[in-house]
Motif scaffolding. Structure first.
Motif, PDB file in Angstrom:
ATOM      1  N   THR A  94       0.819  -1.209   0.000  1.00 39.74           N
ATOM      2  CA  THR A  94       0.000   0.000   0.000  1.00 39.74           C
ATOM      3  C   THR A  94       0.854   1.260   0.000  1.00 39.74           C
ATOM      4  O   THR A  94       0.334   2.358  -0.137  1.00 39.74           O
ATOM      5  CB  THR A  94      -0.925   0.027   1.227  1.00 39.74           C
ATOM      6  N   GLN A  95       2.173   1.110   0.156  1.00 40.80           N
ATOM      7  CA  GLN A  95       3.045   2.280   0.229  1.00 40.80           C
ATOM      8  C   GLN A  95       3.188   2.923  -1.145  1.00 40.80           C
ATOM      9  O   GLN A  95       3.314   2.243  -2.162  1.00 40.80           O
ATOM     10  CB  GLN A  95       4.427   1.889   0.748  1.00 40.80           C
ATOM     11  N   GLU A  96       3.155   4.245  -1.169  1.00 38.77           N
ATOM     12  CA  GLU A  96       3.347   4.965  -2.421  1.00 38.77           C
ATOM     13  C   GLU A  96       4.806   4.884  -2.847  1.00 38.77           C
ATOM     14  O   GLU A  96       5.714   5.062  -2.026  1.00 38.77           O
ATOM     15  CB  GLU A  96       2.944   6.430  -2.250  1.00 38.77           C
ATOM     16  N   PRO A  97       5.073   4.642  -4.114  1.00 35.91           N
ATOM     17  CA  PRO A  97       6.468   4.573  -4.579  1.00 35.91           C
ATOM     18  C   PRO A  97       7.103   5.957  -4.640  1.00 35.91           C
ATOM     19  O   PRO A  97       6.431   6.942  -4.974  1.00 35.91           O
ATOM     20  CB  PRO A  97       6.327   3.978  -5.976  1.00 35.91           C
ATOM     21  N   PHE A 109      11.045   2.398  -2.156  1.00 34.02           N
ATOM     22  CA  PHE A 109      10.161   1.559  -2.960  1.00 34.02           C
ATOM     23  C   PHE A 109       9.942   2.197  -4.325  1.00 34.02           C
ATOM     24  O   PHE A 109       9.730   3.402  -4.435  1.00 34.02           O
ATOM     25  CB  PHE A 109       8.815   1.388  -2.246  1.00 34.02           C
ATOM     26  N   PHE A 110      10.008   1.377  -5.382  1.00 31.79           N
ATOM     27  CA  PHE A 110       9.699   1.886  -6.722  1.00 31.79           C
ATOM     28  C   PHE A 110       8.703   0.958  -7.402  1.00 31.79           C
ATOM     29  O   PHE A 110       8.593  -0.227  -7.077  1.00 31.79           O
ATOM     30  CB  PHE A 110      10.951   2.064  -7.576  1.00 31.79           C
ATOM     31  N   GLU A 111       7.966   1.543  -8.332  1.00 35.99           N
ATOM     32  CA  GLU A 111       7.035   0.770  -9.140  1.00 35.99           C
ATOM     33  C   GLU A 111       7.565   0.687 -10.572  1.00 35.99           C
ATOM     34  O   GLU A 111       8.381   1.525 -10.994  1.00 35.99           O
ATOM     35  CB  GLU A 111       5.648   1.420  -9.144  1.00 35.99           C
ATOM     36  N   ILE A 112       7.114  -0.303 -11.312  1.00 39.01           N
ATOM     37  CA  ILE A 112       7.474  -0.457 -12.719  1.00 39.01           C
ATOM     38  C   ILE A 112       6.190  -0.443 -13.540  1.00 39.01           C
ATOM     39  O   ILE A 112       5.306  -1.272 -13.337  1.00 39.01           O
ATOM     40  CB  ILE A 112       8.250  -1.763 -12.970  1.00 39.01           C
TER      41      ILE A 112
END
Length: 329
Positions: A8-11, A41-44
């Motif tokens: 749930t953490q924002e990237p 944290f990062f998103e792809i």
């Protein structure tokens, strides 16, 4: 990826990959991103432009394995690179955006952390890019630190980028999201189906923010293989040149107090591209035609002069071809 975060953490960083029929390389792109060593944290986000090979299935497999990291934006028709990219960027949630083309990869596991740290420390910069290596196809040769001996300017680079004097590899770039939100008209990319995304992005960004450069190689850029800018189809080249011209005019009209569209300059550029293609394809008659037009416009370089004689044409073609091979041995 070296951090344990709640889904749930924002990237802090959104990494955008544009995909189209690259099932043979995109897995290396994705794995290199997942291998990044960073404390955030990062998103792809993968924007697939209606691939017809196995690229979508491969992306779905990654999504199943890492549902908290991946977001897939699958287009229902082939829009072209610029529109596909803009639609994927609109899905980004991070404070920063990074990009990697589906035929490139990050060989430095500290890429994201270094660029994140740079922009966190240098608040007056809106973007940072890095040194790169080249992977030359089909020889499979790696050229280390491709720009190492070149002067890479930093700061406000609007005019330098317009003149093509700043070598920025798109897959090495890292940009503040608020700079994109404020200055990048993504709807233009979508409305006009831009055929590229890098040069117009640098222009819109560079007008308002400083651009930094890290003299550390982080990215491997694949070259020499079939791509938008490297094709054996004259029709595709002419179509790309037509779209490039429209984009050139659009950018100039967007900044009327700073830029002026120069029709002659673009014709010289276009004829130069077509002349190079004729040399590459060993098409002497076509080369002679383009060279004649270039000469009438005041351009009389070696390739133009060599078209006066078929033997000179073949000699220059041979020397150019073998110099390119030797360069990467």
């Amino acid at each position: 990826m070296t951090s344990n975060h709640s889904i749930t953490q924002e990237p802090l960083v959104s990494v955008v990959i544009c995909s189209f029929n690259r099932e043979n390389t995109i897995f290396q792109t994705i794995d290199s991103i997942l291998s990044q060593q960073c404390d955030f944290f990062f998103e792809i986000i993968i924007g697939d432009d209606c691939s017809t090979d196995g690229a979508r299935e491969l992306c779905l497999n990654y999504k199943q394995r890492f549902p908290e990291i991946f977001k897939l934006v699958f287009q229902t028709e082939n829009y072209g690179l610029g529109k596909n990219w803009a639609l994927a960027v609109k899905e980004a949630r991070g404070r920063y955006l990074a990009f990697c083309d589906d035929d490139d990869y990050w060989h430095n596991p500290n890429k994201l952390q270094m660029q994140f740290d740079f922009l966190e420390k240098n608040k007056d910069y809106g973007m940072v890019h890095t040194e790169i290596d080249l992977l030359v196809e089909p020889q499979k040769k790696i050229v280390k630190n491709n720009n190492l001996n070149k002067y890479i300017p930093q700061g406000y680079l609007f005019y330098e980028i317009f003149k093509g004097k700043v070598p920025i590899c798109f897959s090495s770039s890292f940009i503040r999201k608020d700079a994109i939100d404020k200055y990048l008209p993504l709807d233009l990319y979508i409305q006009h189906c831009f055929n590229i995304q890098d040069w117009p992005t640098w222009m819109f960004i560079a007008k308002h923010v400083k651009i930094g450069y890290l003299n550390i190689s982080t990215t491997t850029y694949r070259t020499g293989h079939s791509s938008i800018s490297n094709t054996n189809s004259k029709k595709k080249i002419e179509e790309k040149l037509e779209k490039d011209q429209f984009m050139y005019q659009l950018i100039c009209s967007y900044f009327p107090n700073d830029l002026t569209y120069n029709e002659r300059e673009y014709i010289l550029y276009k004829l130069g591209i077509l002349l190079n293609f004729a040399y590459k394809q060993n098409q002497y008659r076509s080369a002679k035609k383009y060279a004649c037009r270039l000469k009438n416009l005041g351009c009389n370089n070696l390739k133009v002069k060599a078209t006066t004689n078929i033997f000179l044409f073949k000699l220059v073609r041979f020397l150019k071809k073998n110099r390119a091979i030797l360069q990467y041995m």
